[in-house]
Structures are given as structure tokens and as C-alpha cells.
Design a protein around this motif. Structure first.
Motif, PDB file in Angstrom:
ATOM      1  N   LYS A 170      -4.652  -4.853 -17.429  1.00  0.00           N
ATOM      2  CA  LYS A 170      -4.115  -3.069 -18.625  1.00  0.00           C
ATOM      3  C   LYS A 170      -4.384  -1.740 -18.290  1.00  0.00           C
ATOM      4  O   LYS A 170      -5.663  -1.998 -18.016  1.00  0.00           O
ATOM      5  N   THR A 171      -4.194  -1.295 -18.410  1.00  0.00           N
ATOM      6  CA  THR A 171      -4.766   0.619 -18.342  1.00  0.00           C
ATOM      7  C   THR A 171      -3.562   1.478 -18.375  1.00  0.00           C
ATOM      8  O   THR A 171      -2.455   0.698 -18.285  1.00  0.00           O
ATOM      9  N   LEU A 203       5.978   5.781  -8.790  1.00  0.00           N
ATOM     10  CA  LEU A 203       4.991   5.526  -9.924  1.00  0.00           C
ATOM     11  C   LEU A 203       4.866   6.354 -11.254  1.00  0.00           C
ATOM     12  O   LEU A 203       5.287   5.168 -11.709  1.00  0.00           O
ATOM     13  N   GLY A 204       5.383   7.006 -11.226  1.00  0.00           N
ATOM     14  CA  GLY A 204       4.353   7.871 -12.177  1.00  0.00           C
ATOM     15  C   GLY A 204       6.133   7.849 -13.094  1.00  0.00           C
ATOM     16  O   GLY A 204       6.473   7.693 -14.271  1.00  0.00           O
ATOM     17  N   LYS A 205       7.247   7.706 -12.131  1.00  0.00           N
ATOM     18  CA  LYS A 205       8.536   8.040 -12.381  1.00  0.00           C
ATOM     19  C   LYS A 205       9.176   6.640 -13.779  1.00  0.00           C
ATOM     20  O   LYS A 205       9.570   6.653 -14.170  1.00  0.00           O
ATOM     21  N   ARG A 206       8.984   6.282 -12.830  1.00  0.00           N
ATOM     22  CA  ARG A 206       8.529   3.762 -13.363  1.00  0.00           C
ATOM     23  C   ARG A 206       8.047   3.930 -14.518  1.00  0.00           C
ATOM     24  O   ARG A 206       8.902   3.417 -15.172  1.00  0.00           O
ATOM     25  N   LEU A 207       6.637   4.464 -14.389  1.00  0.00           N
ATOM     26  CA  LEU A 207       5.905   3.974 -16.368  1.00  0.00           C
ATOM     27  C   LEU A 207       6.671   4.756 -17.182  1.00  0.00           C
ATOM     28  O   LEU A 207       5.825   4.331 -17.753  1.00  0.00           O
ATOM     29  N   ASP A 208       7.527   5.951 -15.906  1.00  0.00           N
ATOM     30  CA  ASP A 208       7.405   6.843 -16.813  1.00  0.00           C
ATOM     31  C   ASP A 208       6.469   7.788 -17.738  1.00  0.00           C
ATOM     32  O   ASP A 208       5.855   8.024 -18.842  1.00  0.00           O
ATOM     33  N   LEU A 257       6.453  -0.494  -2.121  1.00  0.00           N
ATOM     34  CA  LEU A 257       4.944  -0.365  -3.218  1.00  0.00           C
ATOM     35  C   LEU A 257       5.194  -0.760  -4.482  1.00  0.00           C
ATOM     36  O   LEU A 257       4.156  -1.398  -4.948  1.00  0.00           O
ATOM     37  N   VAL A 258       6.277   0.564  -4.918  1.00  0.00           N
ATOM     38  CA  VAL A 258       6.219   0.470  -6.742  1.00  0.00           C
ATOM     39  C   VAL A 258       5.758  -1.080  -7.306  1.00  0.00           C
ATOM     40  O   VAL A 258       5.851  -1.250  -8.218  1.00  0.00           O
ATOM     41  N   ASP A 259       7.413  -1.422  -6.846  1.00  0.00           N
ATOM     42  CA  ASP A 259       7.174  -2.702  -7.268  1.00  0.00           C
ATOM     43  C   ASP A 259       5.821  -3.469  -7.452  1.00  0.00           C
ATOM     44  O   ASP A 259       5.747  -4.482  -7.698  1.00  0.00           O
ATOM     45  N   LEU A 285       0.500  -4.602 -12.799  1.00  0.00           N
ATOM     46  CA  LEU A 285       0.339  -4.050 -14.003  1.00  0.00           C
ATOM     47  C   LEU A 285       0.763  -5.280 -14.883  1.00  0.00           C
ATOM     48  O   LEU A 285       0.015  -4.771 -16.143  1.00  0.00           O
ATOM     49  N   ASP A 286       1.993  -6.091 -14.764  1.00  0.00           N
ATOM     50  CA  ASP A 286       2.591  -6.918 -15.478  1.00  0.00           C
ATOM     51  C   ASP A 286       1.215  -8.262 -16.041  1.00  0.00           C
ATOM     52  O   ASP A 286       1.718  -8.953 -16.584  1.00  0.00           O
ATOM     53  N   THR A 287       0.664  -8.405 -14.667  1.00  0.00           N
ATOM     54  CA  THR A 287       0.110  -9.798 -15.284  1.00  0.00           C
ATOM     55  C   THR A 287      -1.560  -9.554 -15.853  1.00  0.00           C
ATOM     56  O   THR A 287      -1.949  -8.961 -16.095  1.00  0.00           O
TER      57      THR A 287
END
Ligand code: S3P
Length: 166
Positions: free
Chosen positions: A2-3, A23-28, A156-158, A164-166
Motif C-alpha cells: 500500500k503506497t 505507470l503514472g497513466k495507469r494509476l492516474d 513492466l507496468v503490469d 501494488l495490488d498484493t
């Protein structure tokens, strides 16, 4: 994991800036790039900073920029190849967020990093190899290591998203 802040670390040519954007795009989340910030505030590029002011000056600006970004949350930060190699920067980064090491093999970075003068510390291959080996012990202290020698930026983003989900 969690971050609300992710630092991407690793050697020149590992893909920190491209992975940070994706990654920024994916996480918004917003994306910050330490090298770009230094170039903007200094109004000159990194080769000019090294040439005109020297590496210690650059390292001081790098540190200041890192400290200036501490308040940012919901951010992916692309560091420079040397940022996490400094012990006090490392301590700050490890405490402030999740640190992801994009681990690219030496051969890959040697192939990827052009000798076009954009990276003062990539001027000679032997020097790069020494720097690469010296920095491994620092990079190993990251919270997560991903193999950046193969796979696309999205792959790599995946991997980072799964962690991050774990
Ligand atoms: C450096 C890497 C560069 C940049 C500067 C110094 C280093 O960043 O910060 O040229 O010490 O490895 P990239 O890793 O983004 O090329």
C-alpha cells in the motif's frame, strides 16, 4: 503493497522515464522526473550543468529536487541513475514511498545508452561498467526488483501493478 508514492530507480537506460510515464497513466497519478526538474530550474541541460558547474553541484540540485518532491502524494517519480546510489537520498526515498528497481543487464544498458553526450557519465564504456557494478549494492535495497532487460514498458507496468495490488 500500500503506497501513494513510487520511486523508479536503476541505471541509465533502464527505462525509468518511460515506465514512470506509463505507470503514472495507469494509476492516474502525476509523474515527476528529477532530471527534467533540474534542467527546468537550472534552465540548461544536464551536460551543460556538469560542464559548467561540475558533478557535485548537480548532485546537490538532485538532492534538493528530491527533498522538494517529498510532499507530493499520488506520484510516480523517475529518479536519475545516481539518485538512489547516494546513502542519504536512499534513506529518504525508502521511507517516503515504494522504491522499484528497474534492473537491466549491463549489456542492455550499454546498447541502449547512446554516446551522444546527453549523459556525461556515459562518456566511456569502461567507466559505465565500473559505475554499474558499484551501484548494484545500492539498487538491491529497493523494495521491488523487476527485470527490465526484457518485456515491454506495458509489461513492466503490469508487474508493478500486480505487486501494488498484493
Ligand atoms: C546519471 C544519470 C542520468 C542523470 C545524470 C547522472 C547517473 O539520469 O541524472 O546524467 O549518475 O547515472 P538517467 O539515469 O535518467 O540517464
Amino acid at each position: 503493497m500500500k503506497t501513494d508514492k513510487i520511486y523508479l530507480v536503476g541505471f541509465m537506460g533502464a527505462g525509468k522515464s518511460s515506465v514512470a510515464r506509463a505507470l503514472g497513466k495507469r494509476l492516474d497519478w502525476k509523474v515527476e522526473d528529477i532530471d527534467t526538474r533540474i534542467e527546468q530550474s537550472e534552465r540548461r541541460d544536464i551536460p551543460a550543468i556538469f560542464r559548467e558547474k561540475g558533478e557535485p553541484y548537480f548532485r546537490a540540485r538532485e538532492r534538493e529536487t528530491l527533498v522538494g518532491l517529498l510532499a507530493e502524494r499520488g506520484a510516480v517519480v523517475a529518479s536519475g541513475g545516481g539518485t538512489f546510489a547516494d546513502a542519504s537520498n536512499r534513506e529518504l526515498m525508502l521511507r517516503d514511498g515504494a522504491v522499484v528497481w528497474l534492473d537491466a543487464p549491463l549489456q542492455t544498458v550499454l546498447q541502449r545508452v547512446p554516446q551522444d553526450g546527453r549523459r556525461p557519465l556515459a562518456a566511456d564504456r569502461l567507466g559505465m561498467e565500473q559505475l554499474y557494478n558499484q551501484r548494484l549494492a545500492a539498487y538491491r535495497q529497493a523494495h521491488l526488483r523487476v527485470d527490465a532487460g526484457r518485456g515491454s514498458v506495458e509489461e513492466l507496468v503490469d508487474l508493478i501493478m500486480e505487486w501494488l495490488d498484493t
